[in-house]
Scaffold this motif. Structure first.
Motif, PDB file in Angstrom:
ATOM      1  N   LEU A 217     -16.966 -42.867 -54.768  1.00 12.32           N
ATOM      2  CA  LEU A 217     -17.032 -42.178 -53.465  1.00 12.32           C
ATOM      3  C   LEU A 217     -18.052 -41.040 -53.498  1.00 12.32           C
ATOM      4  CD1 LEU A 217     -13.233 -42.045 -52.538  1.00 12.32           C
ATOM      5  CD2 LEU A 217     -15.021 -43.357 -51.353  1.00 12.32           C
ATOM      6  N   CYS A 218     -18.066 -40.296 -54.619  1.00 16.48           N
ATOM      7  CA  CYS A 218     -19.006 -39.167 -54.747  1.00 16.48           C
ATOM      8  C   CYS A 218     -20.454 -39.647 -54.732  1.00 16.48           C
ATOM      9  CB  CYS A 218     -18.770 -38.405 -56.043  1.00 16.48           C
ATOM     10  SG  CYS A 218     -17.259 -37.462 -56.052  1.00 16.48           S
ATOM     11  N   ALA A 219     -20.673 -40.866 -55.216  1.00 13.65           N
ATOM     12  CA  ALA A 219     -22.051 -41.345 -55.366  1.00 13.65           C
ATOM     13  C   ALA A 219     -22.596 -42.002 -54.089  1.00 13.65           C
ATOM     14  CB  ALA A 219     -22.116 -42.345 -56.524  1.00 13.65           C
ATOM     15  N   ILE A 220     -21.732 -42.189 -53.114  1.00  9.75           N
ATOM     16  CA  ILE A 220     -22.200 -42.876 -51.891  1.00  9.75           C
ATOM     17  C   ILE A 220     -23.212 -42.008 -51.146  1.00  9.75           C
ATOM     18  CG2 ILE A 220     -21.494 -43.648 -49.581  1.00  9.75           C
ATOM     19  CD1 ILE A 220     -18.856 -44.563 -50.766  1.00  9.75           C
ATOM     20  N   GLN A 221     -24.318 -42.607 -50.767  1.00  9.37           N
ATOM     21  CA  GLN A 221     -25.260 -41.952 -49.852  1.00  9.37           C
ATOM     22  C   GLN A 221     -24.825 -42.386 -48.451  1.00  9.37           C
ATOM     23  OE1 GLN A 221     -28.898 -40.585 -50.646  1.00  9.37           O
ATOM     24  NE2 GLN A 221     -28.595 -39.831 -48.551  1.00  9.37           N
ATOM     25  N   TRP A 222     -24.137 -41.500 -47.751  1.00 10.44           N
ATOM     26  CA  TRP A 222     -23.506 -41.891 -46.478  1.00 10.44           C
ATOM     27  C   TRP A 222     -24.546 -42.140 -45.397  1.00 10.44           C
ATOM     28  CZ3 TRP A 222     -18.318 -42.840 -46.505  1.00 10.44           C
ATOM     29  CH2 TRP A 222     -17.625 -42.388 -47.644  1.00 10.44           C
ATOM     30  N   ASP A 223     -25.536 -41.261 -45.348  1.00 14.93           N
ATOM     31  CA  ASP A 223     -26.654 -41.427 -44.416  1.00 14.93           C
ATOM     32  C   ASP A 223     -27.738 -40.463 -44.873  1.00 14.93           C
ATOM     33  OD1 ASP A 223     -26.218 -38.810 -43.297  1.00 14.93           O
ATOM     34  OD2 ASP A 223     -24.592 -39.659 -42.129  1.00 14.93           O
ATOM     35  N   GLU A 224     -28.852 -40.441 -44.179  1.00 13.11           N
ATOM     36  CA  GLU A 224     -29.929 -39.549 -44.624  1.00 13.11           C
ATOM     37  C   GLU A 224     -30.067 -38.319 -43.756  1.00 13.11           C
ATOM     38  OE1 GLU A 224     -33.219 -42.272 -45.054  1.00 13.11           O
ATOM     39  OE2 GLU A 224     -32.428 -42.784 -47.028  1.00 13.11           O
ATOM     40  N   GLY A 225     -29.131 -38.144 -42.799  1.00 11.66           N
ATOM     41  CA  GLY A 225     -29.315 -37.051 -41.857  1.00 11.66           C
ATOM     42  C   GLY A 225     -30.421 -37.414 -40.884  1.00 11.66           C
ATOM     43  N   ASP A 226     -30.742 -36.493 -39.998  1.00 12.99           N
ATOM     44  CA  ASP A 226     -31.862 -36.744 -39.091  1.00 12.99           C
ATOM     45  C   ASP A 226     -32.510 -35.408 -38.773  1.00 12.99           C
ATOM     46  OD1 ASP A 226     -30.249 -35.481 -37.221  1.00 12.99           O
ATOM     47  OD2 ASP A 226     -29.636 -37.351 -36.254  1.00 12.99           O
ATOM     48  N   GLU A 227     -33.350 -35.364 -37.727  1.00 13.74           N
ATOM     49  CA  GLU A 227     -34.056 -34.119 -37.419  1.00 13.74           C
ATOM     50  C   GLU A 227     -33.090 -32.973 -37.120  1.00 13.74           C
ATOM     51  OE1 GLU A 227     -34.972 -36.076 -33.084  1.00 13.74           O
ATOM     52  OE2 GLU A 227     -36.030 -34.234 -33.606  1.00 13.74           O
TER      53      GLU A 227
END
Ligand SMILES: [Zn+2]
Length: 378
Positions: A217-227
């Motif tokens: 769970l800690c290693a998941i890249q959930w999303d990259e965010g945005d502007e």
């Protein structure tokens, strides 16, 4: 006190009312009295033990709203305060007291801003309203959330909303919060079978099953965010297991975690993904979720532009836009389609002992709020 001290004077009056959440302690009545004189229609909406004030001047659109809360967090150990938390005191250009920055200073500035604005522009365009609750620092169930349900039921639609949360970092107006991340928390209880460490075949160690799942769970890249938003973050906040003895395999383990997430995700997607990980590790578990806020964003447009110009004109500071920080009551107002952003004093001392606000910032904030009204309703 002269006119220039009006905001300071009202802020002191509000601080004297010890409105520890969910108490209002007469703050809303004091504000209502002032607003009634300025031509507002007053409504007190009490739900449970929570007091809410809805005050509106005018009936046409657009409806501009100042939103905020009269409740404050408890003062903590009184002996740590240099002056009593509910006795406002000025020292070295700062006003001290619980709520000075979060957010009785803002409430005072909103009231004096509106008083000055309507005396100058009695026939302003649109409508102005105040949505004030005593339940922001508490569970936030009977406050803004329920007032919004009432307004929606009767078809009263907010177009533009400034929340007076202390958004500034170092100087008044340096930051406008034009959105907030969502918050989703969970309590996970993993079951195993207790036993002697020397006889592991007779036990089932829940930590050995849980820890690889947590690592995943800690290693998941959930999303990259945005502007507008930083990437979604997953944080473990509590982890409990074991009897304290070093020769006992524990019978169960408990972990709490929280995700602060951007609008690129939603709570259902997160729940699905977490559950899939837990299933893949064959855990026996119970999982309780607590969803305390949807994310929202108000991109630059009518409201944010007016706020940025108003700050620049009054203080010379160029505000940056931010979505960082905890949740706020904006999360209940934005889903109705309103443009919502937060602007208030420097937040360095909020929720701390010796909470304070710069005295000069109170009058400056009142001028900024008045200037926002000029940009939007004249
Ligand atoms: Zn606050």
């Amino acid at each position: 006190m002269g006119d220039t001290d009006a905001t300071l004077e009202l802020a002191c009056e509000l601080i004297r009312r010890s409105s520890v959440t969910p108490e209002d302690a007469g703050c809303q009545a004091l504000m209502a009295e002032r607003l009634r004189k300025a031509g507002f229609e007053i409504e007190f909406l009490a739900f449970g033990e929570v007091s809410n004030l809805w005050a509106r001047r005018g009936s046409s659109a657009p409806l501009f709203v100042f939103a905020g809360h009269t409740d404050v967090v408890p003062p903590g150990p009184l002996e740590d305060w240099q002056s009593p938390p509910f006795e406002p005191e000025i020292r070295d250009g700062y006003l001290y007291g619980r709520g000075a920055a979060d957010m009785k200073g803002s409430l005072a500035a909103m009231v004096t801003a509106v008083e000055a604005f309507v005396s100058q522009h009695p026939d302003h365009a649109g409508s102005i309203a105040f949505l004030i609750t005593s339940d922001e620092e508490g569970p936030a169930v009977h406050g803004t959330r329920q007032v919004m349900e009432t307004l929606t039921e009767r078809g009263e639609k907010i177009d533009l909303c400034v929340v007076g949360e202390p958004s500034s970092a170092e100087h008044l107006g340096d930051t406008i919060k034009n959105g907030r991340r969502g918050s989703l928390g969970a309590l996970l209880r993993v079951h195993g079978r207790q036993g002697h460490v020397a006889y592991p075949h007779l036990a089932d160690n829940p930590l050995h099953r849980l820890t690889p799942a947590l690592a995943e769970l800690c290693a998941i890249q959930w999303d990259e965010g945005d502007e507008h938003f930083p990437p979604t973050s997953f944080q473990i906040t509590n982890l409990h297991s074991g009897t304290g003895a070093d020769n006992v395999i524990p019978g169960h383990a408990e972990v709490m975690f929280n995700l602060r997430y951007s609008p690129a995700l939603n709570a259902d997607l997160i729940r699905e993904k977490v559950t899939a990980v837990l299933e893949s590790h064959q855990l026996q578990y119970e999982l309780q979720w607590r969803h305390s806020g949807e994310p929202f964003i108000t991109p630059p447009g009518k409201l944010v532009d007016a706020m940025q110009s108003a700050v620049q004109e009054c203080t010379g500071v160029t505000p940056c836009l931010s979505t960082a920080g905890g949740t706020s009551d904006g999360r209940f107002i934005a889903p109705t389609g309103a443009e919502v952003a937060e602007l208030g004093p420097v937040n360095a001392t909020i929720h701390k002992v010796n909470e304070s606000v710069r005295v000069d910032d109170l009058e400056a904030l009142s001028r900024v709020y008045r200037n926002i009204l000029k940009h939007l309703l004249v």
